[in-house]
Design a protein around this motif. Structure first.
Motif, PDB file in Angstrom:
ATOM      1  N   PHE A  47       0.867  -1.144   0.109  1.00  0.00           N
ATOM      2  CA  PHE A  47       0.149   0.102  -0.023  1.00  0.00           C
ATOM      3  C   PHE A  47       0.799   1.302   0.110  1.00  0.00           C
ATOM      4  N   VAL A  48       2.141   0.984   0.267  1.00  0.00           N
ATOM      5  CA  VAL A  48       3.112   2.313   0.300  1.00  0.00           C
ATOM      6  C   VAL A  48       3.665   2.574  -0.814  1.00  0.00           C
ATOM      7  N   SER A  49       3.730   1.768  -2.181  1.00  0.00           N
ATOM      8  CA  SER A  49       4.148   1.900  -3.228  1.00  0.00           C
ATOM      9  C   SER A  49       3.504   2.942  -3.849  1.00  0.00           C
ATOM     10  N   ASP A  50       4.112   3.747  -4.823  1.00  0.00           N
ATOM     11  CA  ASP A  50       3.460   4.695  -5.662  1.00  0.00           C
ATOM     12  C   ASP A  50       3.758   4.234  -7.136  1.00  0.00           C
ATOM     13  N   ALA A  51       3.791   2.996  -7.471  1.00  0.00           N
ATOM     14  CA  ALA A  51       4.286   2.091  -8.826  1.00  0.00           C
ATOM     15  C   ALA A  51       3.229   2.699  -9.672  1.00  0.00           C
ATOM     16  N   LYS A  52       1.786   2.697  -9.165  1.00  0.00           N
ATOM     17  CA  LYS A  52       0.683   2.728 -10.285  1.00  0.00           C
ATOM     18  C   LYS A  52       0.223   4.309 -10.541  1.00  0.00           C
ATOM     19  N   PRO A  53       0.217   4.613 -11.478  1.00  0.00           N
ATOM     20  CA  PRO A  53      -0.432   5.800 -11.737  1.00  0.00           C
ATOM     21  C   PRO A  53      -1.708   6.192 -11.397  1.00  0.00           C
ATOM     22  N   GLU A  54      -2.599   5.247 -11.164  1.00  0.00           N
ATOM     23  CA  GLU A  54      -3.787   5.302 -10.723  1.00  0.00           C
ATOM     24  C   GLU A  54      -3.969   6.115  -9.062  1.00  0.00           C
ATOM     25  N   LYS A  55      -2.889   5.632  -8.465  1.00  0.00           N
ATOM     26  CA  LYS A  55      -2.768   6.163  -6.986  1.00  0.00           C
ATOM     27  C   LYS A  55      -2.622   7.661  -6.930  1.00  0.00           C
ATOM     28  N   GLU A  56      -1.661   8.023  -7.951  1.00  0.00           N
ATOM     29  CA  GLU A  56      -1.613   9.641  -7.851  1.00  0.00           C
ATOM     30  C   GLU A  56      -2.751  10.125  -8.573  1.00  0.00           C
ATOM     31  N   MET A  57      -3.399   9.706  -9.632  1.00  0.00           N
ATOM     32  CA  MET A  57      -4.430  10.350  -9.963  1.00  0.00           C
ATOM     33  C   MET A  57      -5.480  10.239  -8.853  1.00  0.00           C
ATOM     34  N   ALA A  58      -5.707   9.325  -8.142  1.00  0.00           N
ATOM     35  CA  ALA A  58      -6.775   9.369  -7.074  1.00  0.00           C
ATOM     36  C   ALA A  58      -6.470  10.502  -6.099  1.00  0.00           C
ATOM     37  N   ARG A  59      -5.070  10.839  -5.862  1.00  0.00           N
ATOM     38  CA  ARG A  59      -4.887  11.762  -4.917  1.00  0.00           C
ATOM     39  C   ARG A  59      -5.404  13.158  -5.535  1.00  0.00           C
ATOM     40  N   LYS A  60      -4.953  13.254  -6.831  1.00  0.00           N
ATOM     41  CA  LYS A  60      -5.420  14.675  -7.461  1.00  0.00           C
ATOM     42  C   LYS A  60      -6.828  14.728  -7.597  1.00  0.00           C
ATOM     43  N   MET A  61      -7.656  13.673  -7.760  1.00  0.00           N
ATOM     44  CA  MET A  61      -9.259  13.643  -8.031  1.00  0.00           C
ATOM     45  C   MET A  61      -9.647  14.120  -6.473  1.00  0.00           C
TER      46      MET A  61
END
Length: 140
Positions: free
Chosen positions: A54-68
């Protein structure tokens, strides 16, 4: 410093550092249901440890979720007067993930069908007098 005083969760960038297990589970459940996805949509699995990382930022979807999430909070604060709760999270009001996603990971952007222009019939519909309205681009 006692172990229980340390921040339990790592790599939280938009959620409060002092969020509880239950609160984090509730947020993640709401997001997953709103998008119709599971944890692996935003998070990667560590195959060596046989568990989710859960710590990894490997998937771009995680960063998109933060932006959303940030966008949603700004909308709710600016247009719906949402206040923050004791953790500093914007309280529910106005819009949330489900407002647009409606259970879809990538909501389709659609233009409403129907009338084009003021008072004109939709494409293919009978025009006044029974004639069919012309199809296609009507540039002159």
């Amino acid at each position: 410093m006692k172990p229980e005083d340390e921040h339990k969760f790592k790599n939280l960038k938009v959620l409060p550092k002092n969020i509880t297990d239950k609160q984090l589970d509730n947020v993640m459940d709401e997001w997953a249901h709103s998008l119709g996805v599971h944890c692996n949509f935003c998070h990667v699995r560590n195959e060596a440890e046989k568990k989710m990382d859960f710590v990894s930022d490997a998937k771009p979807e995680k960063e998109m979720a933060r932006k959303m999430y940030k966008m949603m909070n700004k909308l709710n604060q600016k247009y719906f007067g949402a206040k923050k709760d004791s953790l500093g999270m914007v309280m529910k009001s106005g819009v949330n993930c489900y407002s647009c996603h409606r259970g879809e990971s990538h909501p389709e952007v659609k233009v409403p069908e129907g009338r084009r222009g003021p008072g004109g019939p939709p494409p293919g519909a009978p025009a006044p007098g029974g004639a069919s309205a012309p199809q296609g681009d009507h540039k002159q």
